[in-house]
Design a protein around this motif. Structure first.
Motif, short mmCIF file in Angstrom:
data_model
loop_
_atom_site.label_atom_id
_atom_site.label_comp_id
_atom_site.label_asym_id
_atom_site.label_seq_id
_atom_site.Cartn_x
_atom_site.Cartn_y
_atom_site.Cartn_z
N LEU A 162 -0.05 -1.21 3.95
CA LEU A 162 -0.06 -0.13 2.96
C LEU A 162 1.18 -0.16 2.05
CD1 LEU A 162 -1.46 2.85 5.07
CD2 LEU A 162 -2.63 1.55 3.28
N ALA A 163 2.36 -0.10 2.65
CA ALA A 163 3.58 -0.07 1.84
C ALA A 163 3.72 -1.33 1.00
CB ALA A 163 4.80 0.11 2.73
N SER A 164 3.28 -2.45 1.54
CA SER A 164 3.44 -3.72 0.82
C SER A 164 2.41 -3.86 -0.30
CB SER A 164 3.33 -4.89 1.79
OG SER A 164 4.37 -4.82 2.75
N ILE A 165 1.20 -3.35 -0.10
CA ILE A 165 0.23 -3.33 -1.18
C ILE A 165 0.75 -2.45 -2.32
CG2 ILE A 165 -2.02 -2.39 -1.85
CD1 ILE A 165 -3.16 -3.48 0.74
N GLY A 166 1.29 -1.28 -1.95
CA GLY A 166 1.81 -0.39 -2.97
C GLY A 166 2.97 -0.97 -3.74
N SER A 167 3.95 -1.52 -3.02
CA SER A 167 5.12 -2.07 -3.71
C SER A 167 4.76 -3.33 -4.49
CB SER A 167 6.24 -2.37 -2.71
OG SER A 167 5.82 -3.30 -1.72
N GLY A 168 3.79 -4.11 -4.00
CA GLY A 168 3.38 -5.32 -4.71
C GLY A 168 2.60 -5.03 -5.97
N ALA A 169 1.66 -4.07 -5.89
CA ALA A 169 0.86 -3.72 -7.07
C ALA A 169 1.71 -3.04 -8.13
CB ALA A 169 -0.30 -2.83 -6.67
N GLY A 170 2.84 -2.46 -7.73
CA GLY A 170 3.75 -1.84 -8.69
C GLY A 170 4.97 -2.69 -8.95
N SER A 171 4.79 -3.99 -8.93
CA SER A 171 5.94 -4.88 -9.04
C SER A 171 5.84 -5.80 -10.25
CB SER A 171 6.08 -5.69 -7.75
OG SER A 171 7.31 -6.36 -7.70
N PHE A 172 6.46 -6.97 -10.15
CA PHE A 172 6.72 -7.83 -11.29
C PHE A 172 5.49 -8.19 -12.12
CE2 PHE A 172 10.10 -8.96 -8.20
CZ PHE A 172 11.20 -8.60 -8.96
N SER A 173 4.42 -8.66 -11.47
CA SER A 173 3.32 -9.21 -12.24
C SER A 173 2.69 -8.17 -13.14
CB SER A 173 2.27 -9.83 -11.30
OG SER A 173 1.75 -8.86 -10.42
N GLY A 226 2.34 4.64 2.92
CA GLY A 226 2.81 3.72 3.95
C GLY A 226 4.13 4.15 4.55
N CYS A 227 5.07 4.61 3.68
CA CYS A 227 6.36 5.07 4.19
C CYS A 227 6.20 6.37 4.99
CB CYS A 227 7.32 5.30 3.02
SG CYS A 227 7.83 3.79 2.16
N ALA A 228 5.33 7.26 4.50
CA ALA A 228 5.20 8.57 5.13
C ALA A 228 4.63 8.50 6.54
CB ALA A 228 4.33 9.47 4.25
N ILE A 229 3.72 7.54 6.81
CA ILE A 229 3.09 7.49 8.13
C ILE A 229 3.86 6.62 9.12
CG2 ILE A 229 0.82 7.88 7.11
CD1 ILE A 229 0.16 4.96 7.69
#
Length: 409
Positions: free
Chosen positions: A110-121, A90-93
């Motif tokens: 894209l970037a938000s799915i990635g950062s969310g899936a690799g986050s708190f929960s 997401g960041c790259a494109i």
């Protein structure tokens, strides 16, 4: 304070999770720095860019229970690997995007799915299942502090990169930093980590339905909704607020960095408070302090030091709400499906986040300043402090179980 996590295997799991969160949250919380440069380069308009970031706020929350459920079923390793790769993509494109729709896909999806899936929960759920009961509160504070440290490091560094190599180069640098975190996934989930223990063999569906029938769970959602509104508004529009006051962009980046630095201490303190006080009282105090701090900010002259002091005060509770919120979920329902159930509370958090980011863009476009947003923030923070008090939370003397605890008012 840290004696419960000093054992090498416990420390490895805790620090690996904190390191991953440092990258995913440091990246995500710095997107507001790109609003003005992207607008200047593309002419999309602040409202359009704010909508893309608001979509990202909602997406980040919506993916949390989904990623948590997948991690609960198949393990956190594939989820975290996919998360970091998707965030980097997401960041790259993003530098190749020239319209609002494309920006919504790149950063909003894209970037938000990635950062969310690799986050708190996923991270807190994975760590909680691999740690002994007595280490979970402190570990959650350390993991949470990792996200705050990421904001402290990323915000001023990215501002320097924007000024020196341009916003496109800064975006690509974020993509590379995200990929560099991939080895930490093995440290968290590899053979060296303790295997998760599940005393509760109940299925996910009935566990979720039980949670949704619990009034305390909904009160927790209501308070966390306000937290999301507050954080998303500030992380997206604080640079714009600083610009309205005629101050240089560095004030905004350093304010975001100070927020991250202060929240390192706030997160660690919150983790220790979880073991000593009922988490609902910790949350009520945090939300109430935010309302008072915003009132103070509105009364003060807009100087650099006003912003730095405001940032320090906000930062102490910024993401420090996560350990007590996760602790309440664990007390009410156990840790077997903590990633999923805490993920649902994060969805509520990010519905508030969507409104905070989006309405902030609409407010500045229509009225020329953020006054109405500040008033709304004060009202919601006060409400959040009140709705946490009726939560029926188990007494502190009751340890976090793997099966639901008996709740007490």
């Amino acid at each position: 304070m840290f004696h419960t996590i000093r054992r090498p295997d416990i420390l490895t799991v805790t620090l690996a999770a904190a390191g991953i969160l440092m990258v995913t949250m440091g990246t995500r919380q710095s997107f507001g720095l790109f609003v003005s440069p992207i607008n200047s380069a593309t002419g999309m308009g602040i409202a359009t860019i704010s909508l893309a970031l608001a979509i990202g706020q909602f997406t980040w929350g919506a993916i949390q229970p989904i990623a948590g459920a997948v991690a609960d079923r198949y393990g956190p390793r594939p989820v975290l690997l996919a998360a970091l790769i998707t965030l980097a993509l997401g960041c790259a494109i993003t530098p190749f995007i020239e319209n609002g729709f494309g920006l919504a896909i790149a950063l909003g999806i894209l970037a938000s799915i990635g950062s969310g899936a690799g986050s708190f929960s996923v991270l807190i759920g994975a760590a909680a299942q691999r740690l002994p009961i007595e280490a979970r509160g402190t570990a959650s504070g350390v993991i949470n502090a990792g996200g705050s440290f990421g904001q402290f490091i990323f915000a001023p560094l990215l501002q320097k990169l924007i000024q020196s190599v341009g916003w496109m180069g800064a975006m690509w640098a974020m993509a590379l930093a995200t990929l560099a975190a991939l080895p930490l996934v093995g440290k968290l989930t590899g053979a060296g980590a303790a295997a998760p223990q599940h005393a509760d063999d109940s299925r996910l569906g009935p566990a979720v339905m039980e949670a949704l029938r619990n009034p305390s769970y909904w009160l927790l959602h209501a308070g966390f909704f306000t937290c999301g509104f507050h954080i998303a508004f500030l992380v997206t529009h604080l640079p714009g607020e600083v610009n309205l006051c005629g101050l240089p962009p560095s004030v905004a980046s350093w304010s975001l960095a100070i927020i991250g630095l202060a929240n390192i201490f706030g997160s660690l303190y919150a983790g220790s408070c979880v073991a000593r006080y009922r988490s609902k009282y910790v949350l009520a105090a945090m939300y109430g302090s935010r309302a008072l701090l915003i009132v103070w900010y509105l009364w003060m002259p807009r100087t650099e030091w006003t912003y730095y002091l405001f940032a320090a005060g906000l930062g102490f509770t910024w993401l420090a709400t996560v350990p007590p919120t996760a602790a309440i979920v664990g007390k009410l329902f156990g840790t077997r499906y903590l990633a999923t159930l805490f993920g649902l509370t994060l969805l509520s958090h990010q519905i508030g986040g969507f409104l905070g980011a989006w309405l902030g863009g609409i407010t500045i476009s229509r009225f020329g300043d953020f006054s109405w947003m500040w008033y709304a923030d004060i009202s919601l923070a006060t409400l959040a402090a009140l709705v946490n008090l009726p939560i029926k939370e188990a007494a502190i003397s009751t340890p976090l179980p793997n099966r639901p605890a008996t709740a007490e008012s």
